[in-house]
Design a protein around this motif. Sequence first.
Motif, PDB file in Angstrom:
ATOM      1  N   LYS A 179     -15.411 -24.184 -12.014  1.00 30.91           N
ATOM      2  CA  LYS A 179     -14.348 -23.878 -11.053  1.00 30.91           C
ATOM      3  C   LYS A 179     -13.063 -23.436 -11.752  1.00 30.91           C
ATOM      4  N   VAL A 180     -12.763 -24.066 -12.888  1.00 29.45           N
ATOM      5  CA  VAL A 180     -11.481 -23.784 -13.518  1.00 29.45           C
ATOM      6  C   VAL A 180     -11.394 -22.352 -14.028  1.00 29.45           C
ATOM      7  N   VAL A 181     -12.514 -21.783 -14.489  1.00 33.95           N
ATOM      8  CA  VAL A 181     -12.447 -20.410 -15.000  1.00 33.95           C
ATOM      9  C   VAL A 181     -12.349 -19.397 -13.863  1.00 33.95           C
ATOM     10  N   MET A 182     -12.742 -19.781 -12.657  1.00 30.47           N
ATOM     11  CA  MET A 182     -12.687 -18.875 -11.507  1.00 30.47           C
ATOM     12  C   MET A 182     -11.429 -19.057 -10.656  1.00 30.47           C
ATOM     13  N   TRP A 183     -10.948 -20.307 -10.562  1.00 33.64           N
ATOM     14  CA  TRP A 183      -9.856 -20.615  -9.655  1.00 33.64           C
ATOM     15  C   TRP A 183      -8.593 -21.125 -10.356  1.00 33.64           C
ATOM     16  N   GLY A 184      -8.750 -21.526 -11.606  1.00 37.65           N
ATOM     17  CA  GLY A 184      -7.690 -22.264 -12.255  1.00 37.65           C
ATOM     18  C   GLY A 184      -7.748 -23.702 -11.773  1.00 37.65           C
ATOM     19  N   PRO A 185      -7.083 -24.628 -12.432  1.00 36.44           N
ATOM     20  CA  PRO A 185      -7.068 -26.015 -11.961  1.00 36.44           C
ATOM     21  C   PRO A 185      -6.206 -26.150 -10.706  1.00 36.44           C
ATOM     22  N   LYS A 186      -6.455 -27.178  -9.959  1.00 32.69           N
ATOM     23  CA  LYS A 186      -5.679 -27.398  -8.738  1.00 32.69           C
ATOM     24  C   LYS A 186      -4.193 -27.491  -9.051  1.00 32.69           C
ATOM     25  N   SER A 187      -3.880 -28.045 -10.220  1.00 25.96           N
ATOM     26  CA  SER A 187      -2.475 -28.222 -10.611  1.00 25.96           C
ATOM     27  C   SER A 187      -1.738 -26.900 -10.783  1.00 25.96           C
ATOM     28  N   ALA A 188      -2.465 -25.787 -10.953  1.00 31.26           N
ATOM     29  CA  ALA A 188      -1.821 -24.482 -11.110  1.00 31.26           C
ATOM     30  C   ALA A 188      -1.312 -23.935  -9.784  1.00 31.26           C
ATOM     31  N   GLY A 189      -1.824 -24.456  -8.669  1.00 31.17           N
ATOM     32  CA  GLY A 189      -1.331 -24.069  -7.353  1.00 31.17           C
ATOM     33  C   GLY A 189      -1.701 -22.674  -6.901  1.00 31.17           C
ATOM     34  N   LEU A 190      -2.854 -22.148  -7.357  1.00 28.18           N
ATOM     35  CA  LEU A 190      -3.247 -20.786  -6.987  1.00 28.18           C
ATOM     36  C   LEU A 190      -4.020 -20.726  -5.677  1.00 28.18           C
ATOM     37  N   PHE A 191      -4.486 -21.864  -5.178  1.00 33.09           N
ATOM     38  CA  PHE A 191      -5.320 -21.853  -3.983  1.00 33.09           C
ATOM     39  C   PHE A 191      -5.013 -23.044  -3.084  1.00 33.09           C
ATOM     40  N   THR A 192      -5.412 -22.904  -1.837  1.00 30.12           N
ATOM     41  CA  THR A 192      -5.397 -24.029  -0.903  1.00 30.12           C
ATOM     42  C   THR A 192      -6.842 -24.490  -0.721  1.00 30.12           C
ATOM     43  N   GLU A 193      -7.035 -25.722  -0.299  1.00 32.17           N
ATOM     44  CA  GLU A 193      -8.383 -26.236  -0.084  1.00 32.17           C
ATOM     45  C   GLU A 193      -8.398 -27.115   1.154  1.00 32.17           C
ATOM     46  N   GLU A 194      -9.271 -26.772   2.080  1.00 35.38           N
ATOM     47  CA  GLU A 194      -9.396 -27.532   3.323  1.00 35.38           C
ATOM     48  C   GLU A 194     -10.869 -27.735   3.633  1.00 35.38           C
ATOM     49  N   ASN A 195     -11.268 -28.980   3.758  1.00 36.32           N
ATOM     50  CA  ASN A 195     -12.674 -29.339   3.998  1.00 36.32           C
ATOM     51  C   ASN A 195     -13.595 -28.740   2.940  1.00 36.32           C
ATOM     52  N   GLY A 196     -13.105 -28.754   1.694  1.00 39.13           N
ATOM     53  CA  GLY A 196     -13.922 -28.267   0.585  1.00 39.13           C
ATOM     54  C   GLY A 196     -13.962 -26.767   0.432  1.00 39.13           C
ATOM     55  N   VAL A 197     -13.246 -26.032   1.302  1.00 38.66           N
ATOM     56  CA  VAL A 197     -13.242 -24.564   1.254  1.00 38.66           C
ATOM     57  C   VAL A 197     -11.928 -24.087   0.653  1.00 38.66           C
ATOM     58  N   ARG A 198     -12.033 -23.282  -0.405  1.00 41.84           N
ATOM     59  CA  ARG A 198     -10.854 -22.795  -1.100  1.00 41.84           C
ATOM     60  C   ARG A 198     -10.494 -21.371  -0.684  1.00 41.84           C
ATOM     61  N   LYS A 199      -9.172 -21.102  -0.677  1.00 47.42           N
ATOM     62  CA  LYS A 199      -8.679 -19.752  -0.436  1.00 47.42           C
ATOM     63  C   LYS A 199      -7.491 -19.509  -1.349  1.00 47.42           C
ATOM     64  N   PHE A 200      -7.442 -18.307  -1.948  1.00 45.16           N
ATOM     65  CA  PHE A 200      -6.308 -17.972  -2.797  1.00 45.16           C
ATOM     66  C   PHE A 200      -5.060 -17.763  -1.949  1.00 45.16           C
ATOM     67  N   LYS A 201      -3.932 -18.187  -2.489  1.00 45.01           N
ATOM     68  CA  LYS A 201      -2.666 -18.019  -1.785  1.00 45.01           C
ATOM     69  C   LYS A 201      -2.158 -16.584  -1.895  1.00 45.01           C
ATOM     70  N   ASP A 202      -2.359 -15.965  -3.047  1.00 39.36           N
ATOM     71  CA  ASP A 202      -1.864 -14.615  -3.315  1.00 39.36           C
ATOM     72  C   ASP A 202      -2.881 -13.585  -2.836  1.00 39.36           C
ATOM     73  N   VAL A 203      -2.458 -12.676  -1.958  1.00 39.80           N
ATOM     74  CA  VAL A 203      -3.367 -11.679  -1.385  1.00 39.80           C
ATOM     75  C   VAL A 203      -3.920 -10.746  -2.458  1.00 39.80           C
ATOM     76  N   ASP A 204      -3.072 -10.334  -3.403  1.00 36.67           N
ATOM     77  CA  ASP A 204      -3.536  -9.444  -4.474  1.00 36.67           C
ATOM     78  C   ASP A 204      -4.586 -10.133  -5.338  1.00 36.67           C
ATOM     79  N   LEU A 205      -4.368 -11.397  -5.632  1.00 37.80           N
ATOM     80  CA  LEU A 205      -5.333 -12.158  -6.427  1.00 37.80           C
ATOM     81  C   LEU A 205      -6.631 -12.337  -5.642  1.00 37.80           C
ATOM     82  N   GLU A 206      -6.513 -12.577  -4.340  1.00 36.05           N
ATOM     83  CA  GLU A 206      -7.688 -12.710  -3.479  1.00 36.05           C
ATOM     84  C   GLU A 206      -8.507 -11.425  -3.475  1.00 36.05           C
ATOM     85  N   ASN A 207      -7.849 -10.298  -3.309  1.00 35.45           N
ATOM     86  CA  ASN A 207      -8.558  -9.018  -3.284  1.00 35.45           C
ATOM     87  C   ASN A 207      -9.291  -8.754  -4.591  1.00 35.45           C
TER      88      ASN A 207
END
Length: 640
Positions: free
Chosen positions: A460-488
């Motif tokens: 997970k860390v190589v794909m999303w970064g650690p949770k402490s980096a704050g790059l994504f939100t997570e709800e019910n085990g489902v992650r989404k990137f906060k930054d639209v450009d990074l998501e794309n």
Amino acid sequence: MLNRTSSKLAALMSLLMAGSVVAGCTTDKPSVEKEKPGTETTAKQTDWSKVKDSSELPEWKGKQLSLRYWDAHGTGNIKRISPTQDVVNSEIKRVTGVEFDKNTSFDNGGESLDAKLAKVVAAKDYPDIASGIGGDTMAKLAASGAIYELTDLLPKYAPDIYKGLPKEKLPGLWNGPNIVSQQDGKIYGVPISTSSVWSSILYPDTPNIMNLGALPSKYGFLYVRDDILKQLYPNVKSNKEIEELYIKNGGKFSKEELFDVPIKNKDDFYTFLKKIKDLNVKEDGKPVSPFYAATGGDNWNLMTIFGGHLFGRINGNGPDTNYFTYFDKKTNKMEYMFKQTSFIDELKFYNKLVRDGLASKESLIDNASAFNQKRDSGQYAVLMQTNAPDSAALKKAGKTYEYRKVWMDIVPDTSRFLLTTGSAQGGGNSFIIFKDKVKPEDVPQILQYFNYLWTEAGKKVVMWGPKSAGLFTEENGVRKFKDVDLENEMVYSKNTAAESKRSYYNLEQPNVMTFRPSIIVNNFDPRVTYPPVLNPTNAGFKFDPIFQLKDAAADRTTSIDPSFYNFSTIDAIKKFTTKRTNFELALTKILTAANDTDFDKLYADFLKVAEESGMTDAGLKDMDTYYREVLNKEYMKNIK
């Protein structure tokens, strides 16, 4: 692309065998079992498999290791990045105490493995670890005592890796030379990178992951400039129009939409290139070449990947039916591909492309850097599927066109050619550890580092970064990137920012030196786990038969692939691994033939070089016997 060795290596390796080159090397087993892998404050490796996110792991309080890494695969010249905010490697170092030294780590720099190894050995300039070294070269390094044996250490200090790759399901992994030396059957490599063939076995409940590495699809594709396509076929969709169609169709494409350019055989492909040439397109004042015949390295891209698809020999990364050795189901024995009448016809076709100006003559002498520059500046109208264009470079240069996939409606001939699960080992990779540079007491920590990357937290860390980096939100085990450009970029493989956000944070990047192992297929990849969204930037990824057609996946036989690099104990192949450069050069030279008479002469010359290089009839017979009685003995019953 396969590793290559030369006659220079043979002489150098004889010094290794004598123990006169590698200072401090010994064939004695390192006494690392008694060493503690870290301090008591460090997370136990058995706990790592239970952790969902790396941020939950404590900081490593033991020794800090900075490893000099050698990426020895192919000719090198891979792209390097300097992340602005490296959230990945910093987290890996926090947890394991290990990092790669980006200032001293290196690749082959445009040279073959044998040439680079010769320099490394002569200068005694060894790395701590290396990947991309297999076959006879690994066997000689092992026999010389230059690298650590890991037979007992891998299951002890990297248990998740060892248990996660079951031997009975992945025969090519454990019998293949990238990990196990076939001289003594012991383990010398750490398997960390995996191919999509492995993924389809390891993650059967996540079928989409099969598409994230080398395609296990029946079909092959090309990248074609969409502005040129539009001139030839006004009704064919541009890349942007494919995105619009994706939304309109609710994420689906029909077979007619996928195979919208008529390429069903070599004649169709020739006609396609001829039409492009007749357009007389120029780019930056230079004529655009319809195609090319070489990429600055060996002939693998042209004669295995592209040619295999065009002539119905292979699928995916193609080690089963490359241009060296293969198992012919009709003759029921090992054969040399380069001697087959059908392959000679393929060579004549490639030569005709060059002679008719449809494939660049200059490509036959260009090095990798020259090829990459032309590829990334639109100088080639059509690219092979293994030579994806740098879309960010095109965009930065102000180009308005894009390259889109054009699928070839050609399926492999499985009545003759064997497609194996054993080819998984060819698509994977492993790391070896050099005794001359790494202390015995540090080996467990390095193995734990690799093991961490194999766990859920590490993947997970190589794909999303650690949770402490704050790059994504997570709800019910489902992650989404906060930054639209990074998501794309991470989810839809589409750069929408002027600069790569992926590079900014150093998230996983294939074909880029990120100074850590690349887990080619990752079951926590955002492209697999992301909530289904009809985003137009996802269109190019989903414009693929493997997602759209029920019968797109190619059937594979549970066997070990019969490629020459699986025969490192055979005398003929031992010789060939030191002479392959001569073989490749003579094969490429055939494509320069000015006429049919010249072709016949150059092919005859090539056969002499092949014979001198070790590819003899006696050697082929030895390989056939070894394949039946040793290497593939357990799986011969599956070949029908």
